[in-house]
Design a protein around this motif. Structure first.
Motif, mmCIF file in Angstrom:
data_model
loop_
_atom_site.group_PDB
_atom_site.id
_atom_site.type_symbol
_atom_site.label_atom_id
_atom_site.label_comp_id
_atom_site.label_asym_id
_atom_site.label_seq_id
_atom_site.Cartn_x
_atom_site.Cartn_y
_atom_site.Cartn_z
ATOM 1 N N TYR A 100 0.831 -1.201 0.000
ATOM 2 C CA TYR A 100 0.000 0.000 0.000
ATOM 3 C C TYR A 100 0.873 1.262 0.000
ATOM 4 O O TYR A 100 2.012 1.225 0.451
ATOM 5 C CB TYR A 100 -0.969 -0.018 1.201
ATOM 6 C CG TYR A 100 -0.304 -0.016 2.561
ATOM 7 C CD1 TYR A 100 0.038 1.169 3.192
ATOM 8 C CD2 TYR A 100 -0.028 -1.220 3.222
ATOM 9 C CE1 TYR A 100 0.634 1.176 4.443
ATOM 10 C CE2 TYR A 100 0.572 -1.219 4.477
ATOM 11 C CZ TYR A 100 0.895 -0.016 5.087
ATOM 12 O OH TYR A 100 1.494 -0.020 6.330
ATOM 13 N N PRO A 101 0.302 2.369 -0.508
ATOM 14 C CA PRO A 101 1.058 3.628 -0.510
ATOM 15 C C PRO A 101 1.084 4.245 0.879
ATOM 16 O O PRO A 101 0.130 4.074 1.646
ATOM 17 C CB PRO A 101 0.253 4.531 -1.459
ATOM 18 C CG PRO A 101 -0.901 3.742 -1.949
ATOM 19 C CD PRO A 101 -1.021 2.498 -1.145
ATOM 20 N N PRO A 137 -2.722 6.163 -4.821
ATOM 21 C CA PRO A 137 -1.366 5.738 -5.185
ATOM 22 C C PRO A 137 -0.623 6.781 -6.013
ATOM 23 O O PRO A 137 0.611 6.780 -6.065
ATOM 24 C CB PRO A 137 -1.584 4.463 -6.022
ATOM 25 C CG PRO A 137 -3.028 4.140 -5.956
ATOM 26 C CD PRO A 137 -3.770 5.286 -5.351
ATOM 27 N N ARG A 143 5.944 2.861 -1.112
ATOM 28 C CA ARG A 143 5.112 1.671 -0.952
ATOM 29 C C ARG A 143 5.616 0.872 0.243
ATOM 30 O O ARG A 143 6.831 0.753 0.453
ATOM 31 C CB ARG A 143 5.184 0.781 -2.197
ATOM 32 C CG ARG A 143 4.574 1.395 -3.437
ATOM 33 C CD ARG A 143 3.066 1.584 -3.337
ATOM 34 N NE ARG A 143 2.513 2.133 -4.569
ATOM 35 C CZ ARG A 143 2.424 3.437 -4.847
ATOM 36 N NH1 ARG A 143 2.871 4.338 -3.993
ATOM 37 N NH2 ARG A 143 1.898 3.840 -5.991
#
Ligand code: ZN
Length: 277
Positions: A100-101, A137, A143
């Motif tokens: 995930y960002p 994103p 990340r």
């Protein structure tokens, strides 16, 4: 000692071309080549230039020349990390929703850690702030990989049995930074997987990051991670790890001071606890 039935002793020497070699690198080379030669294995040379800001061609040329001077010849060379961006991207895609960002800065992470009343150890543990946030994103290149709390146990070939819980050490692992650079643990795990490295020989300063590498390599579909051996580090007169600024242990300086390759190797073997010194 170090008997590993079934192992091919395929190992790697993986310098970062961000400075000149010093005695600490020579210690690592003594262990890497020493064990590969003893067990009929293979030494793979991998230029770890994932840090594109600090890596320089002149450092790489110098390290190749220094290795040749010391008599260390790799059996094989694999592509440099800067050429493997596409592959790292594909590996990240394989991890799917686990990635995930994250839009946290170092400062906000520190503040969150403090608020949660967690002890700050040697390492800052990312508290998972962006896990549920559904950050767009496109807002950041950062990340992170979700690491479930899992006790990872492994046998270090020199230090014996180890147990680490990466989720408690570092929290969700940063795999890419805001400039789009791949993180060290992510790049090396993908490399070790693709290049079929089955014994990783490195300095004890990296011991704490081994559990997360094993956890990541399992997530990438490698059920049997490589074996690990962490050898003693050479410390400077101040008791700290050698760095590029320790001029008196730089290979260039030792050579200029008239040291022979044989003398450098003997000194590295002695300092690094190489059992055959
Ligand atoms: Zn975050």
């Amino acid at each position: 000692m170090f008997d590993l039935p079934g192992s091919r002793w395929r190992t790697r020497f993986a310098p970062a071309p961000t400075g000149y070699l010093h005695l600490g690198h020579v210690v690592n080379a003594v262990w890497v080549w020493g064990l590969a030669r003893r067990f009929g294995g293979t030494v793979v040379l991998r230029v770890e230039d994932h840090d594109r800001v600090r890596s320089r061609p002149e450092y790489e040329a110098a390290l190749r020349e220094d290795l040749a001077w010391l008599g260390f010849e790799p059996d094989e060379e694999v592509p440099r990390q800067s050429a493997r961006g596409k592959r790292y991207g594909a590996a990240m895609a394989e991890l799917g929703d686990l990635v995930y960002p994250c839009v946290c800065s170092r400062k906000t992470i520190r503040a969150a850690v403090k608020r949660l009343g967690r002890e700050e150890g040697d390492e800052i543990r990312y508290p998972g702030t962006c896990r549920q946030k559904r950050v767009d994103p496109g807002r950041t290149q950062v990340r992170r990989l979700r690491l479930e709390p899992e006790a990872i146990s492994f046998g270090d070939l020199l230090l014996g049995p180890q147990i680490q819980v990466p989720a408690e050490q570092c929290g969700d692992l940063a795999i890419r930074d805001r400039d789009g650079h791949w993180s060290y643990p992510f790049a090396v795990v993908v490399d070790d997987l693709d290049q079929a490295i089955d014994v990783v020989i490195r300095g004890a300063d990296l011991l704490a990051s081994t559990g997360r590498q094993i956890q990541l390599s399992r997530l990438l579909g490698r059920p049997e991670p490589p074996h690990f051996l962490h050898h003693p580090l050479v410390l400077g007169p101040d008791g700290r790890k050698l760095s590029k600024s320790n001029r008196d242990t730089g290979l260039r300086e030792l050579r200029a001071a008239g040291w022979s390759a044989q003398r450098v190797l003997a000194e590295a073997a002695r300092l690094g606890g190489w059992p055959e010194s």
